[in-house]
Write an enzyme that holds these catalytic residues in place. Structure first.
Site, PDB file in Angstrom:
ATOM      1  N   HIS A 205       0.821  -1.214   0.000  1.00  0.00           N
ATOM      2  CA  HIS A 205       0.000   0.000   0.000  1.00  0.00           C
ATOM      3  C   HIS A 205       0.851   1.259   0.000  1.00  0.00           C
ATOM      4  O   HIS A 205       0.482   2.269  -0.569  1.00  0.00           O
ATOM      5  CB  HIS A 205      -0.960  -0.007   1.196  1.00  0.00           C
ATOM      6  CG  HIS A 205      -2.136  -0.889   0.956  1.00  0.00           C
ATOM      7  ND1 HIS A 205      -2.474  -1.928   1.781  1.00  0.00           N
ATOM      8  CD2 HIS A 205      -3.016  -0.895  -0.043  1.00  0.00           C
ATOM      9  CE1 HIS A 205      -3.530  -2.534   1.295  1.00  0.00           C
ATOM     10  NE2 HIS A 205      -3.884  -1.932   0.181  1.00  0.00           N
ATOM     11  N   ARG A 343     -14.190  -2.263 -11.476  1.00  0.00           N
ATOM     12  CA  ARG A 343     -14.096  -3.630 -10.984  1.00  0.00           C
ATOM     13  C   ARG A 343     -15.108  -3.807  -9.861  1.00  0.00           C
ATOM     14  O   ARG A 343     -15.151  -2.990  -8.934  1.00  0.00           O
ATOM     15  CB  ARG A 343     -12.688  -3.912 -10.482  1.00  0.00           C
ATOM     16  CG  ARG A 343     -12.559  -5.334  -9.954  1.00  0.00           C
ATOM     17  CD  ARG A 343     -11.145  -5.674  -9.614  1.00  0.00           C
ATOM     18  NE  ARG A 343     -10.690  -4.977  -8.418  1.00  0.00           N
ATOM     19  CZ  ARG A 343      -9.426  -4.995  -7.994  1.00  0.00           C
ATOM     20  NH1 ARG A 343      -8.509  -5.644  -8.700  1.00  0.00           N
ATOM     21  NH2 ARG A 343      -9.069  -4.371  -6.909  1.00  0.00           N
ATOM     22  N   ASP A 456      -1.576  -9.925  -8.605  1.00  0.00           N
ATOM     23  CA  ASP A 456      -2.006 -11.242  -8.126  1.00  0.00           C
ATOM     24  C   ASP A 456      -1.488 -12.358  -9.022  1.00  0.00           C
ATOM     25  O   ASP A 456      -1.180 -13.452  -8.546  1.00  0.00           O
ATOM     26  CB  ASP A 456      -3.537 -11.301  -8.017  1.00  0.00           C
ATOM     27  CG  ASP A 456      -4.007 -10.717  -6.695  1.00  0.00           C
ATOM     28  OD1 ASP A 456      -3.390 -11.038  -5.661  1.00  0.00           O
ATOM     29  OD2 ASP A 456      -4.966  -9.923  -6.689  1.00  0.00           O
ATOM     30  N   ARG A 466       1.984 -11.644  -1.718  1.00  0.00           N
ATOM     31  CA  ARG A 466       2.374 -10.304  -2.158  1.00  0.00           C
ATOM     32  C   ARG A 466       2.560  -9.331  -0.995  1.00  0.00           C
ATOM     33  O   ARG A 466       3.070  -8.233  -1.178  1.00  0.00           O
ATOM     34  CB  ARG A 466       1.367  -9.747  -3.174  1.00  0.00           C
ATOM     35  CG  ARG A 466       0.018  -9.469  -2.616  1.00  0.00           C
ATOM     36  CD  ARG A 466      -0.969  -9.160  -3.720  1.00  0.00           C
ATOM     37  NE  ARG A 466      -1.099  -7.743  -3.988  1.00  0.00           N
ATOM     38  CZ  ARG A 466      -2.087  -7.211  -4.687  1.00  0.00           C
ATOM     39  NH1 ARG A 466      -3.007  -7.996  -5.230  1.00  0.00           N
ATOM     40  NH2 ARG A 466      -2.175  -5.927  -4.880  1.00  0.00           N
ATOM     41  N   CYS A 503      -3.641  -4.029 -15.681  1.00  0.00           N
ATOM     42  CA  CYS A 503      -3.933  -2.996 -14.682  1.00  0.00           C
ATOM     43  C   CYS A 503      -3.154  -3.233 -13.388  1.00  0.00           C
ATOM     44  O   CYS A 503      -3.391  -2.570 -12.393  1.00  0.00           O
ATOM     45  CB  CYS A 503      -5.428  -2.885 -14.419  1.00  0.00           C
ATOM     46  SG  CYS A 503      -6.148  -4.374 -13.736  1.00  0.00           S
TER      47      CYS A 503
HETATM   48  C1  PEP Z   1      -3.759  -7.040  -9.532  1.00  0.00           C
HETATM   49  O1  PEP Z   1      -3.923  -8.036  -8.824  1.00  0.00           O
HETATM   50  O2  PEP Z   1      -2.792  -6.904 -10.316  1.00  0.00           O
HETATM   51  C2  PEP Z   1      -4.693  -5.902  -9.470  1.00  0.00           C
HETATM   52  C3  PEP Z   1      -4.645  -4.937 -10.352  1.00  0.00           C
HETATM   53  O3  PEP Z   1      -5.603  -5.876  -8.477  1.00  0.00           O
HETATM   54  P1  PEP Z   1      -5.274  -5.618  -6.919  1.00  0.00           P
HETATM   55  O4  PEP Z   1      -3.873  -5.054  -6.837  1.00  0.00           O
HETATM   56  O5  PEP Z   1      -6.293  -4.660  -6.446  1.00  0.00           O
HETATM   57  O6  PEP Z   1      -5.417  -6.970  -6.333  1.00  0.00           O
HETATM   58 MG    MG Z   2      -5.791  -8.463  -7.864  1.00  0.00          MG
END
Ligand code: PEP
Ligand code: MG
Length: 578
Positions: A205, A343, A456, A466, A503
């Site tokens: 974050h 999303r 992810d 992660r 993304c």
């Molecule tokens: C991802 O997992 O790459 C993503 C864009 O979603 P988040 O980071 O919100 O899990």
């Molecule tokens: Mg994700």
């Protein structure tokens, strides 16, 4: 150790002992730009005194403990009123932890067992922390917030200053082991010229918020917390380089490079494209209304990821259709005539929502999160789709809706049906589970578009949490295995003629963006501050050159080799500026 070979991305590169001048260390650049200034160390947590005696009056002591937690909650809520959007949600979510009645009950037991006030608070927090750590995933990540609350409550009950960022008046570089999201979100942008953390990862974050706030940042810098306050450091949030007590010539060189970069970036505007005209949409990742307003004013083609769960991080009750409609209207309004990819709630694991909690799970990251939650709570998805449809009709944005954590073609088909039943024109899915990437042909065949969530996708491909800064080498999206999975997903998308974007944070890395385009990606969504450099990178390469870079990356044996080889082969006009 995450790797058996030394990583070129960590450790000391040169130092005074080598006689090579100022010491330069290598971290991971997570938010672009350069900064130079004195170090301000974030005060470490306040701990209970080792010799704290047991209390005489347990009832009075419990009253003090309650008051301390309440004071923490009130101060966090008060700070929340002074910040924007995502920061506000994070602060409110942390305040909710301080109001958890279970903590007071646990502290009461600690008092009964003979602890003093501060010891009882710390004991209660550690009891919760152990449970959270054992659960892993999202819960483990909340441990940082939980300990932050504990440390503040200990400071309050002892009557000493709260831990965290100290008061300072000169523009400075804030350095910490890791910053609690609440801390990052409330930094004064005018005074904080840069951020360095010893822990954290590319997708933590801290990294996401720093990039959104436009503050240059480097994470995973070895020995950061031992830097003396007042030491001058120069950091480059693009390359991850940090130089300690740099000579002014080096600072000047860095500044000059930054100025050349600003000039080069300023020369370009408009839609993203390779030098031979292959269109690649450049989009923003946002987390709420303020982000939308800020991104809406920028030169970008729309939103590629609106993380709707960020809006509801501190909500205790499910928002009504009317409440949601109002928010979505405000998010869409700045994007009249532009695309907004929304999303649906990605609740669970690292992003828990109180009102969508299905109870503890052994492995929340592998559990009933994202779209999987909808099997038990279809009401939440239906309310959200209804609100999105109303807001989309009322505004002129090109609204597209996608589901998180989709693994199979059946799930994709189920989601697309519900989206269409609600009168929304375009349904898509995140491709962030390796199973969905390998079978992208079948999964994307059911929907209108796909968006690769490389954060992810890297986590699940490399089996590396992660949230674990220590595993950041494995989580690196340059890992050839991750690039192979992305490549296979792009081939699947091509077979069924569906557009596929990225993304995840990788989309904002200019060199990796070239590789992704070479693999077949047609849009890139990132922190808005990263759009200009990615636009520049694309403008300096043809489609065929991107494909060649993708091949070079996939033929590499390690993540470090892949990045190094692509850097070597990319246009020097770009790499000179990175
Ligand atoms: C991802 O997992 O790459 C993503 C864009 O979603 P988040 O980071 O919100 O899990
Ligand atoms: Mg994700």
């Amino acid at each position: 150790m995450a790797t058996t070979e030394p990583s070129a991305q960590s450790g000391v590169e040169s130092g005074p002992e080598s006689g090579a001048g100022p010491e330069t260390r290598q971290g991971i650049g997570v938010s672009p730009g350069t900064a130079y200034g004195p170090v301000v160390q974030v005060a470490p947590p306040v701990r209970p005194p080792a010799d704290e005696p047991p209390v005489d009056d347990q009832e009075a002591a419990l009253g003090d403990v309650k008051a301390a937690f309440e004071a923490v909650a009130v101060s966090l809520e008060e700070r929340a009123t002074r910040v924007e959007d995502t920061a506000q949600q994070i602060l409110k979510a942390t305040a909710l932890i301080a109001r958890d009645k279970g903590l007071v009950k646990a502290a009461a037991k600690q008092l009964e067992a003979g602890k003093g006030r501060a010891g009882a608070i710390a004991g209660a927090i550690e009891q919760y922390a152990a449970q959270f750590e054992a659960l892993g995933g999202y819960f483990a990540e909340r441990v940082a917030d939980l300990r932050d609350v504990g440390s503040r409550a200990v400071a309050a009950v002892l009557g000493v200053p709260a831990p965290g960022v100290p008061h300072f008046t000169d523009p400075s570089v804030v350095v910490a082991e890791d910053l609690a999201p609440a801390e990052t979100a409330t930094l004064d942008r005018a005074l904080v010229v840069g951020i360095i953390t010893e822990a954290g990862g590319r997708t933590s974050h801290t990294a996401i918020l720093a990039a959104q706030m436009g503050i240059p940042a480097v994470v995973q810098l070895a020995g950061a917390t031992t830097l003396e306050p007042g030491t001058h450091v120069a950091l480059d949030g693009d390359t991850g380089e940090v130089t300690i007590e740099p000579d002014l010539e080096l600072v000047e060189q860095q500044r000059a490079r930054a100025a050349r970069r600003t000039e080069a970036l300023g020369r370009l505007s408009g839609a993203g494209a390779t030098s031979d005209g292959l269109a690649v949409a450049l989009l923003a990742n946002i987390g709420g209304v303020d982000d939308a307003v800020a991104a809406g004013a920028l030169d970008l083609e729309g939103v590629g990821l609106f993380r709707t769960e960020f809006v509801y991080l501190s909500a205790t009750k499910a928002p009504t259709v009317e409440e949601q409609t109002q928010i979505y209207r405000d998010v869409f309004a700045p994007f009249e005539g532009r695309r907004v990819v929304v999303r649906t709630l990605d609740a669970g694991a690292d992003k828990p929502l109180k009102f969508a909690d299905l109870g503890p799970e052994e492995n929340p990251a592998l559990g009933r999160r994202g779209l999987r939650l909808s099997a038990e709570r279809p009401d939440l998805l239906d309310a959200q789709l209804e609100a999105l449809a109303i807001a989309a009709r009322e505004t002129g944005a090109d609204v597209r809706v996608m589901a998180p954590m989709v693994a199979t073609a059946e799930e994709a088909a189920w989601f697309a049906r519900r989206v269409r039943e609600n009168g929304l024109p375009k349904a898509g899915v995140m491709i962030e589970v390796p199973g969905a990437a390998l079978r992208a042909r079948d999964v994307l065949g059911e929907v209108d578009f796909g968006s690769l969530g490389t954060n992810d996708l890297a986590q699940y491909t490399m089996a590396a949490d992660r949230m674990q800064g220590a595993l950041s080498d494995l989580l690196d999206p340059w890992q050839p295995a991750v690039l192979d999975v992305v490549g296979i997903a792009c081939e699947g998308a091509r077979t069924v003629e569906r557009p596929i974007g990225v993304c995840g944070e990788s989309a904002g890395d200019p060199l990796l963006a070239l590789v992704l385009v070479g693999l077949g990606v047609t849009s890139l969504s990132m922190a808005p501050s990263k759009v200009p450099v990615v636009r520049l990178a694309l403008s300096l390469h043809t489609e065929a050159e991107c494909q060649r870079l993708a091949q070079i990356a996939r033929e590499s044996r390690t993540a470090v080799d892949a990045m190094g080889a692509v850097r070597e082969a990319a246009s020097s006009e770009l790499t000179d500026l990175l």
